[in-house]
Design a protein around this motif. Sequence first.
Motif, mmCIF file in Angstrom:
data_model
loop_
_atom_site.group_PDB
_atom_site.id
_atom_site.type_symbol
_atom_site.label_atom_id
_atom_site.label_comp_id
_atom_site.label_asym_id
_atom_site.label_seq_id
_atom_site.Cartn_x
_atom_site.Cartn_y
_atom_site.Cartn_z
ATOM 1 N N VAL A 1 -7.301 0.745 -5.702
ATOM 2 C CA VAL A 1 -8.310 -0.174 -5.168
ATOM 3 C C VAL A 1 -9.243 0.645 -4.265
ATOM 4 O O VAL A 1 -8.805 1.247 -3.283
ATOM 5 N N LEU A 2 -10.516 0.666 -4.634
ATOM 6 C CA LEU A 2 -11.516 1.410 -3.855
ATOM 7 C C LEU A 2 -12.386 0.418 -3.105
ATOM 8 O O LEU A 2 -12.969 -0.487 -3.700
ATOM 9 N N VAL A 3 -12.468 0.577 -1.792
ATOM 10 C CA VAL A 3 -13.245 -0.335 -0.949
ATOM 11 C C VAL A 3 -14.380 0.458 -0.295
ATOM 12 O O VAL A 3 -14.129 1.425 0.438
ATOM 13 N N HIS B 1 -11.951 13.316 1.685
ATOM 14 C CA HIS B 1 -10.612 13.343 1.062
ATOM 15 C C HIS B 1 -9.515 13.516 2.108
ATOM 16 O O HIS B 1 -8.697 14.424 2.054
ATOM 17 N N ARG B 2 -9.483 12.581 3.040
ATOM 18 C CA ARG B 2 -8.548 12.658 4.160
ATOM 19 C C ARG B 2 -7.497 11.560 4.027
ATOM 20 O O ARG B 2 -7.823 10.380 3.911
ATOM 21 N N THR C 1 0.850 -1.192 0.000
ATOM 22 C CA THR C 1 0.000 0.000 0.000
ATOM 23 C C THR C 1 0.884 1.240 0.000
ATOM 24 O O THR C 1 1.585 1.524 0.970
ATOM 25 N N MET C 2 0.868 1.953 -1.102
ATOM 26 C CA MET C 2 1.718 3.121 -1.263
ATOM 27 C C MET C 2 1.088 4.369 -0.635
ATOM 28 O O MET C 2 1.788 5.250 -0.143
ATOM 29 N N ALA C 3 -0.223 4.440 -0.660
ATOM 30 C CA ALA C 3 -0.948 5.569 -0.082
ATOM 31 C C ALA C 3 -2.399 5.149 0.108
ATOM 32 O O ALA C 3 -2.892 4.236 -0.562
ATOM 33 N N ALA C 4 -3.061 5.810 1.049
ATOM 34 C CA ALA C 4 -4.481 5.546 1.283
ATOM 35 C C ALA C 4 -5.183 6.857 1.587
ATOM 36 O O ALA C 4 -4.636 7.723 2.270
ATOM 37 N N LYS C 5 -6.371 6.999 1.045
ATOM 38 C CA LYS C 5 -7.145 8.222 1.247
ATOM 39 C C LYS C 5 -8.593 7.853 1.547
ATOM 40 O O LYS C 5 -9.216 7.096 0.790
ATOM 41 N N GLU C 6 -9.102 8.381 2.632
ATOM 42 C CA GLU C 6 -10.525 8.197 2.963
ATOM 43 C C GLU C 6 -11.330 9.191 2.146
ATOM 44 O O GLU C 6 -11.207 10.407 2.311
ATOM 45 N N LEU C 7 -12.143 8.673 1.215
ATOM 46 C CA LEU C 7 -12.995 9.552 0.423
ATOM 47 C C LEU C 7 -14.214 9.986 1.229
ATOM 48 O O LEU C 7 -14.730 11.092 1.055
#
Length: 432
Positions: free
Chosen positions: A403-405, A423-424, A95-101
Amino acid sequence: MNDTRAAVRAAKQASLELATASAEDKDSALEAMALALDAGRAKVLKANAEDVSAAEADGLEGPMLKRLTVNDAKIDGMIAGIRDVASFADPVGHTMAAKELDDGLTLYQVSCPIGMIGVIFESRPDVVPQIMSLCLKSGNGVAFKGGREAVRTNRALFEILRDAASAHIPADAFVMLETRGDVDDILDMDDSIDLLIPRGSNAFVRHIQDSTRIPVLGHAAGICHVYVDSAADTDKALKVALDSKVQYPAVCNAAETLLVHRDIADAFLPRIAEKYSAEGVEMRCDSVALALMKGSVPASEEDWDTEYNDLVISVHVVDSAEDAIAFINTHGSHHTDAIVTEDKATAARFVSAVDSADVFVNASTRFADGYRYGKGAEVGISTNKIHSRGPVGMEGLMIYKYVLVGNGDIVADYASGAKHFTHRDVNRELEL
């Protein structure tokens, strides 16, 4: 469909399975390859002796012949390179980056293999274990096409490595192509090959770049410079200028042009001329350097744009660091360039202004190498400005997917204003 296209497309399908192989299976395959190569030395050396004999009879040039030749020390290096790659963390699925939409809706950027790699190379049999090990670890398939001068050595290496790996991973993802028409077939296979890596002469790499729709990772020339500044420590400069040229002159990170500030030329050039002469280096000089370097000859305008790959160096005296920077950006190939100076401000200016993949301060250009950079091995050296640059290791064989979950989320809710994006950025690994 001809045999080449069928083989590459089969390898492409097998690469999809390889992309999902476990880290344990890949590392087991790599150790099996290292052991098999050690045990198969006699087969490799016999094949290489036949290739070298045939190449000598065909009049193959000195630098190319040196690259072709394999000995026990080179095999030791191949084995060490394979084991170095095995020691690296698995690059797939990171996982290179993760963003809470939004609450319960998270987007992950996850590393994955590029897919199917095409490697077209001349003279260098060590390309086979280097790139095969890197592709295996990174989950990529690879189609090799070597030059006819190394066909026996390439085949021996490939068979040993593929057969050893087959007990642990889908070895059909690796294919060796040998016929004369295979290069043209590969260049036309943009439906199956995702990235081409050419390894060879300037003309060869340029031909590949100009003849395909497939993205190409590589460089067409290695015109590297060492600039000796007015504030240089002359003892350091002598070491760097000598090593950059003579340590292994047949490779793309060897220096081809020496630039020297006018203020230090009288003190430096006679000393480096003596050292170059002792190593059999031909010195092609501008008028100022010619008068200071015993045994030198006049340079032509073409010399400033020439990659010699031999014990030849061009020498030019400049009036300032800015002149050196301008000269490098005009005549260089954006590969590797070095400055020798004790002035930090000049060094900083050189590093920021020289438009090259590798820019060194008080160090030999010969350090521009994937193994020396700690990459284990390299797939090639790139002067591109997209994807990868400089000595390219396993990271150059990786890309990413998003990958969107969610939990039944729909865009209509956001379009209507019923829901709002947050967008956090979050520190979160993908878990499914």
